[in-house]
Motif scaffolding. Structure first.
Motif, mmCIF file in Angstrom:
data_model
loop_
_atom_site.group_PDB
_atom_site.id
_atom_site.type_symbol
_atom_site.label_atom_id
_atom_site.label_comp_id
_atom_site.label_asym_id
_atom_site.label_seq_id
_atom_site.Cartn_x
_atom_site.Cartn_y
_atom_site.Cartn_z
ATOM 1 N N PRO A 118 13.038 80.035 -2.843
ATOM 2 C CA PRO A 118 11.615 80.115 -2.446
ATOM 3 C C PRO A 118 11.250 81.428 -1.762
ATOM 4 C CG PRO A 118 12.560 78.018 -1.750
ATOM 5 C CD PRO A 118 13.689 78.847 -2.304
ATOM 6 N N ASN A 119 12.158 81.968 -0.952
ATOM 7 C CA ASN A 119 11.869 83.247 -0.288
ATOM 8 C C ASN A 119 11.769 84.387 -1.301
ATOM 9 O OD1 ASN A 119 11.773 82.144 2.285
ATOM 10 N ND2 ASN A 119 13.994 82.367 2.562
ATOM 11 N N ARG A 161 8.483 86.687 -2.104
ATOM 12 C CA ARG A 161 8.499 88.160 -2.110
ATOM 13 C C ARG A 161 8.007 88.705 -3.442
ATOM 14 N NH1 ARG A 161 13.328 87.462 0.951
ATOM 15 N NH2 ARG A 161 14.525 87.397 -0.971
ATOM 16 N N SER A 162 8.420 88.052 -4.528
ATOM 17 C CA SER A 162 7.993 88.478 -5.856
ATOM 18 C C SER A 162 6.480 88.328 -6.016
ATOM 19 C CB SER A 162 8.729 87.659 -6.915
ATOM 20 O OG SER A 162 8.230 87.939 -8.192
ATOM 21 N N MET A 163 5.952 87.199 -5.553
ATOM 22 C CA MET A 163 4.500 86.980 -5.659
ATOM 23 C C MET A 163 3.727 87.980 -4.813
ATOM 24 S SD MET A 163 4.114 82.859 -5.873
ATOM 25 C CE MET A 163 2.358 82.986 -5.919
ATOM 26 N N LYS A 164 4.238 88.295 -3.611
ATOM 27 C CA LYS A 164 3.566 89.279 -2.761
ATOM 28 C C LYS A 164 3.583 90.659 -3.420
ATOM 29 C CE LYS A 164 3.984 87.250 1.797
ATOM 30 N NZ LYS A 164 4.449 87.450 3.171
ATOM 31 N N ALA A 165 4.713 91.014 -4.037
ATOM 32 C CA ALA A 165 4.802 92.310 -4.715
ATOM 33 C C ALA A 165 3.825 92.369 -5.886
ATOM 34 C CB ALA A 165 6.228 92.558 -5.197
ATOM 35 N N LEU A 166 3.729 91.285 -6.655
ATOM 36 C CA LEU A 166 2.781 91.251 -7.778
ATOM 37 C C LEU A 166 1.343 91.323 -7.280
ATOM 38 C CD1 LEU A 166 4.353 88.607 -10.172
ATOM 39 C CD2 LEU A 166 4.038 91.049 -10.601
ATOM 40 N N LYS A 167 1.041 90.620 -6.194
ATOM 41 C CA LYS A 167 -0.309 90.667 -5.633
ATOM 42 C C LYS A 167 -0.658 92.082 -5.175
ATOM 43 C CE LYS A 167 -3.338 88.607 -2.164
ATOM 44 N NZ LYS A 167 -4.171 89.742 -2.141
#
Length: 119
Positions: free
Chosen positions: A3-4, A8-14
Motif C-alpha cells: 500500500p505504501n 507513492r506511485s499514485m502521488k508521483a503520477l498525480k
C-alpha cells in the motif's frame, strides 16, 4: 502490491499530471521560453508529415520531446491568442482614456468653483 508503494506511485503520477496541466495551461499567446527553460524556435512541418499541412508553422522548444512537458504550439493559434490579448489591452486603454477625459472635465469644473469661492 504494498500500500505504501502504491500510494507513492499514485502521488508521483498525480504530480506528473499536475505538471502536464500547468504546461498546457501556460501555452497561451507567443511564448519566448519553454516551461523547461529552453528558448523556442520557429519551425515548419516537413512535406513528409501527413498529420498536418506541409509547411505548417510551429513555435517549438529547442529540446522538444513529445512527452507533454515541452511546447510545440501551432503558429496560427499563438498569433490568434496574442491578438486577442492585445485587443483586450486596447479595450482597457480606451476605457481608461474615457475615464481620464471625464476626470479632466470634472477637474475643470472644480477649478471654476474654487475660483468663484476665492473671488
Amino acid at each position: 502490491m504494498d500500500p505504501n508503494e502504491e500510494r507513492r506511485s499514485m502521488k508521483a503520477l498525480k504530480a506528473h499530471f499536475d505538471t502536464l496541466h500547468f504546461v498546457t495551461d501556460s501555452m497561451q499567446g507567443i511564448q519566448e521560453r519553454c516551461a523547461c527553460g529552453q528558448r523556442l524556435v520557429r519551425e515548419r512541418a516537413p512535406a513528409e508529415v501527413f498529420d498536418c499541412l506541409p509547411g505548417k508553422r510551429f513555435f517549438t522548444c529547442k529540446e522538444y520531446k513529445d512527452d507533454g512537458m515541452h511546447y510545440r504550439q501551432p503558429w496560427v493559434r499563438a498569433v490568434e491568442e496574442e491578438l486577442g490579448f492585445m485587443k483586450m489591452r486596447l479595450e482597457k486603454c480606451e476605457e481608461y482614456k474615457s475615464l481620464v477625459v471625464k476626470l479632466e472635465v470634472e477637474n475643470q469644473e472644480l477649478k471654476a468653483e474654487v475660483e468663484k469661492l476665492l473671488a
